[in-house]
Motif scaffolding. Structure first.
Motif, PDB file in Angstrom:
ATOM      1  N   GLY A 140      45.258  45.356  34.637  1.00  0.00           N
ATOM      2  CA  GLY A 140      44.650  44.017  34.674  1.00  0.00           C
ATOM      3  C   GLY A 140      43.563  43.491  33.883  1.00  0.00           C
ATOM      4  O   GLY A 140      42.908  44.254  33.493  1.00  0.00           O
ATOM      5  N   GLY A 146      39.066  36.587  39.069  1.00  0.00           N
ATOM      6  CA  GLY A 146      40.515  36.612  39.600  1.00  0.00           C
ATOM      7  C   GLY A 146      40.456  37.544  40.613  1.00  0.00           C
ATOM      8  O   GLY A 146      41.626  37.868  41.125  1.00  0.00           O
ATOM      9  N   TYR A 147      39.187  38.169  40.931  1.00  0.00           N
ATOM     10  CA  TYR A 147      39.435  39.091  42.284  1.00  0.00           C
ATOM     11  C   TYR A 147      39.435  38.330  43.656  1.00  0.00           C
ATOM     12  O   TYR A 147      38.914  37.267  43.835  1.00  0.00           O
ATOM     13  CB  TYR A 147      38.099  40.167  42.252  1.00  0.00           C
ATOM     14  CG  TYR A 147      38.358  40.904  41.234  1.00  0.00           C
ATOM     15  CD1 TYR A 147      38.565  42.406  41.453  1.00  0.00           C
ATOM     16  CD2 TYR A 147      38.144  40.902  39.987  1.00  0.00           C
ATOM     17  CE1 TYR A 147      38.849  43.472  40.658  1.00  0.00           C
ATOM     18  CE2 TYR A 147      38.370  41.730  38.929  1.00  0.00           C
ATOM     19  CZ  TYR A 147      38.547  42.998  39.161  1.00  0.00           C
ATOM     20  OH  TYR A 147      38.796  43.996  38.162  1.00  0.00           O
ATOM     21  N   PRO A 148      40.074  38.997  44.495  1.00  0.00           N
ATOM     22  CA  PRO A 148      40.349  38.123  45.787  1.00  0.00           C
ATOM     23  C   PRO A 148      38.785  38.154  46.569  1.00  0.00           C
ATOM     24  O   PRO A 148      38.080  38.940  46.339  1.00  0.00           O
ATOM     25  CB  PRO A 148      41.259  39.007  46.624  1.00  0.00           C
ATOM     26  CG  PRO A 148      41.160  40.276  46.140  1.00  0.00           C
ATOM     27  CD  PRO A 148      40.636  40.223  44.484  1.00  0.00           C
ATOM     28  N   SER A 221      51.942  46.213  39.653  1.00  0.00           N
ATOM     29  CA  SER A 221      50.749  46.617  40.263  1.00  0.00           C
ATOM     30  C   SER A 221      50.720  47.391  41.411  1.00  0.00           C
ATOM     31  O   SER A 221      51.838  47.587  41.878  1.00  0.00           O
ATOM     32  CB  SER A 221      49.856  45.157  40.576  1.00  0.00           C
ATOM     33  OG  SER A 221      50.784  44.417  41.589  1.00  0.00           O
ATOM     34  N   THR A 228      41.753  47.121  39.512  1.00  0.00           N
ATOM     35  CA  THR A 228      42.699  46.039  39.051  1.00  0.00           C
ATOM     36  C   THR A 228      43.829  45.812  40.187  1.00  0.00           C
ATOM     37  O   THR A 228      44.824  45.967  40.166  1.00  0.00           O
ATOM     38  CB  THR A 228      43.388  46.493  37.828  1.00  0.00           C
ATOM     39  OG1 THR A 228      44.216  47.766  37.864  1.00  0.00           O
ATOM     40  CG2 THR A 228      42.710  46.541  36.624  1.00  0.00           C
ATOM     41  N   HIS A 230      46.338  43.272  42.738  1.00  0.00           N
ATOM     42  CA  HIS A 230      47.397  42.685  42.167  1.00  0.00           C
ATOM     43  C   HIS A 230      46.999  41.460  41.418  1.00  0.00           C
ATOM     44  O   HIS A 230      47.658  41.047  40.562  1.00  0.00           O
ATOM     45  CB  HIS A 230      48.135  42.257  43.433  1.00  0.00           C
ATOM     46  CG  HIS A 230      48.563  43.251  44.363  1.00  0.00           C
ATOM     47  ND1 HIS A 230      49.787  44.298  43.641  1.00  0.00           N
ATOM     48  CD2 HIS A 230      48.507  43.958  45.416  1.00  0.00           C
ATOM     49  CE1 HIS A 230      50.027  45.437  44.701  1.00  0.00           C
ATOM     50  NE2 HIS A 230      49.225  45.049  45.796  1.00  0.00           N
ATOM     51  N   GLU A 231      45.802  40.784  41.981  1.00  0.00           N
ATOM     52  CA  GLU A 231      45.703  39.563  41.333  1.00  0.00           C
ATOM     53  C   GLU A 231      45.373  39.450  39.879  1.00  0.00           C
ATOM     54  O   GLU A 231      45.796  38.483  39.310  1.00  0.00           O
ATOM     55  CB  GLU A 231      44.495  38.922  42.371  1.00  0.00           C
ATOM     56  CG  GLU A 231      44.864  38.495  43.703  1.00  0.00           C
ATOM     57  CD  GLU A 231      44.817  39.491  44.421  1.00  0.00           C
ATOM     58  OE1 GLU A 231      44.950  39.226  45.796  1.00  0.00           O
ATOM     59  OE2 GLU A 231      44.494  40.633  44.177  1.00  0.00           O
ATOM     60  N   THR A 232      44.710  40.622  39.418  1.00  0.00           N
ATOM     61  CA  THR A 232      44.166  40.834  38.144  1.00  0.00           C
ATOM     62  C   THR A 232      45.530  41.038  37.124  1.00  0.00           C
ATOM     63  O   THR A 232      45.613  40.695  36.147  1.00  0.00           O
ATOM     64  CB  THR A 232      43.548  42.120  37.915  1.00  0.00           C
ATOM     65  OG1 THR A 232      44.021  43.147  38.356  1.00  0.00           O
ATOM     66  CG2 THR A 232      42.050  41.844  38.707  1.00  0.00           C
ATOM     67  N   ASP A 234      48.452  39.583  37.794  1.00  0.00           N
ATOM     68  CA  ASP A 234      48.976  38.198  38.013  1.00  0.00           C
ATOM     69  C   ASP A 234      48.209  37.367  36.535  1.00  0.00           C
ATOM     70  O   ASP A 234      48.986  36.804  36.086  1.00  0.00           O
ATOM     71  CB  ASP A 234      48.842  37.619  39.192  1.00  0.00           C
ATOM     72  CG  ASP A 234      49.555  38.077  40.463  1.00  0.00           C
ATOM     73  OD1 ASP A 234      50.658  38.743  40.115  1.00  0.00           O
ATOM     74  OD2 ASP A 234      49.284  38.032  41.476  1.00  0.00           O
ATOM     75  N   HIS A 235      47.033  37.339  36.658  1.00  0.00           N
ATOM     76  CA  HIS A 235      46.219  36.769  35.786  1.00  0.00           C
ATOM     77  C   HIS A 235      46.694  37.104  34.313  1.00  0.00           C
ATOM     78  O   HIS A 235      46.912  36.248  33.416  1.00  0.00           O
ATOM     79  CB  HIS A 235      44.502  37.020  35.924  1.00  0.00           C
ATOM     80  CG  HIS A 235      43.782  36.454  34.817  1.00  0.00           C
ATOM     81  ND1 HIS A 235      43.635  34.948  34.621  1.00  0.00           N
ATOM     82  CD2 HIS A 235      43.209  36.899  33.779  1.00  0.00           C
ATOM     83  CE1 HIS A 235      42.948  34.673  33.655  1.00  0.00           C
ATOM     84  NE2 HIS A 235      42.573  35.879  33.107  1.00  0.00           N
ATOM     85  N   ARG A 249      55.411  44.881  42.552  1.00  0.00           N
ATOM     86  CA  ARG A 249      54.171  45.264  43.356  1.00  0.00           C
ATOM     87  C   ARG A 249      54.682  46.544  44.038  1.00  0.00           C
ATOM     88  O   ARG A 249      55.646  46.899  44.535  1.00  0.00           O
ATOM     89  CB  ARG A 249      53.765  44.354  44.464  1.00  0.00           C
ATOM     90  CG  ARG A 249      53.204  43.105  44.156  1.00  0.00           C
ATOM     91  CD  ARG A 249      52.551  42.308  45.259  1.00  0.00           C
ATOM     92  NE  ARG A 249      51.711  41.203  44.728  1.00  0.00           N
ATOM     93  CZ  ARG A 249      50.720  40.531  45.429  1.00  0.00           C
ATOM     94  NH1 ARG A 249      50.495  41.282  46.467  1.00  0.00           N
ATOM     95  NH2 ARG A 249      50.125  39.591  44.969  1.00  0.00           N
TER      96      ARG A 249
END
Length: 285
Positions: A140, A146-148, A221, A228, A230-232, A234-235, A249
């Protein structure tokens, strides 16, 4: 020579890159070849369980030590000037050295964390036709925004603090993160964490180059990834505007065991099967 693999070396620009070549898998000759690039500070030999799973899924496997880690030189020091550009060049040098074994075969770059960024940058900056597919696992861009939740507010000072120490000492000593690293590697990594973008590398706009990559990508991810999430990924996938991306995932339920940024390697038989299925979709040479 290990009981599991043959240790070889590739010389490039004063560095010596360690390459672990595993025996061919059972089955017909000419199986697809996976060339695996590790995470920051992680030795190639750590991936032995994953290499076994990939071979069990019918894939030939080569695992490379990143420059400055494991069997690869130079050891990170104040005198080292390399960063992401040199790591991407190393990918091409290893592929060139492996060419007699790769000719006529489907070949994939599989990168974990930093190794995934390096593999992607090779595709963006160098000979994209040298490989047929790119698998990114627990990769990621560690962009703090980008982190939740509130996690990013910790990521920003953490990553930039590491970069400040690396500048001060001329090398990252490896205190609790990433192993000993050349200052340039940390500089480029910290830039991605701060901006969410790849830096300009040797005068080339790597961000724009990544958007032109057309190589098919399997982007995976991992649950409970502390570095890293999942969101990283995605970015990062958002930058792959020209490439066909298969996004997955990898869950604890699928793996059948605990997962995080590193332990997925020991629970990777289902993931290896997914990589083999992805390889089977790629055009044959």
């Amino acid at each position: 020579m290990s009981g599991e693999y043959t240790q070889e070396f590739v010389d490039v620009d004063g560095a010596r890159i360690g390459v672990q070549v595993y025996p061919e898998p059972d089955g017909p000759p000419g199986a697809p070849v996976v060339v695996l690039w590790p995470a920051m500070g992680v030795r190639a030999r750590y991936y032995r369980p994953f290499a076994a799973a990939l071979r069990g899924a019918g894939l030939a496997v080569v695992v490379v030590d990143l420059r400055g880690t494991g069997e690869s030189t130079p050891a990170p020091a104040r005198t080292c000037r390399y960063g992401y550009p040199e790591l991407a060049v190393d990918v091409g040098a290893v592929l060139d050295a492996l060419k007699p074994r790769l000719d006529g075969r489907t070949r994939l770059l599989l990168g974990h964390s930093l190794g995934g960024q390096v593999a992607l940058l090779h595709q963006a900056l160098h000979d994209a036709d040298a490989v047929d597919g790119l698998a990114l696992v627990a990769v990621g861009l560690p962009w703090w925004r980008g982190y939740p939740g509130l996690r990013g507010w910790g990521v920003l000072p953490y990553t930039q603090g590491i970069a400040a120490v690396a500048r001060l000492f001329g090398v990252w000593p490896g205190w609790g993160f990433g192993g000993r690293q050349a200052c340039g590697v940390i500089r480029d990594w910290a830039y991605t964490a701060r901006t969410g973008r790849f830096p300009v590398l040797d005068g080339v706009d790597a961000e724009a180059a990544v958007r032109r990559v057309r190589t098919p990508v399997l982007a995976v991810s991992v649950d409970d990834d502390q570095y890293t999430p999942h969101e990283t990924l995605d970015h990062l996938c958002g930058k792959l505007t020209a490439a066909p991306v298969t996004r997955h995932r990898y869950t604890v339920a699928e793996a059948g065991g605990p997962l995080d940024h590193f332990t997925w390697v020991r629970a990777a038989i289902p993931l290896a099967a997914r990589v083999a299925a992805f390889a089977a979709t790629l055009p044959r040479r």
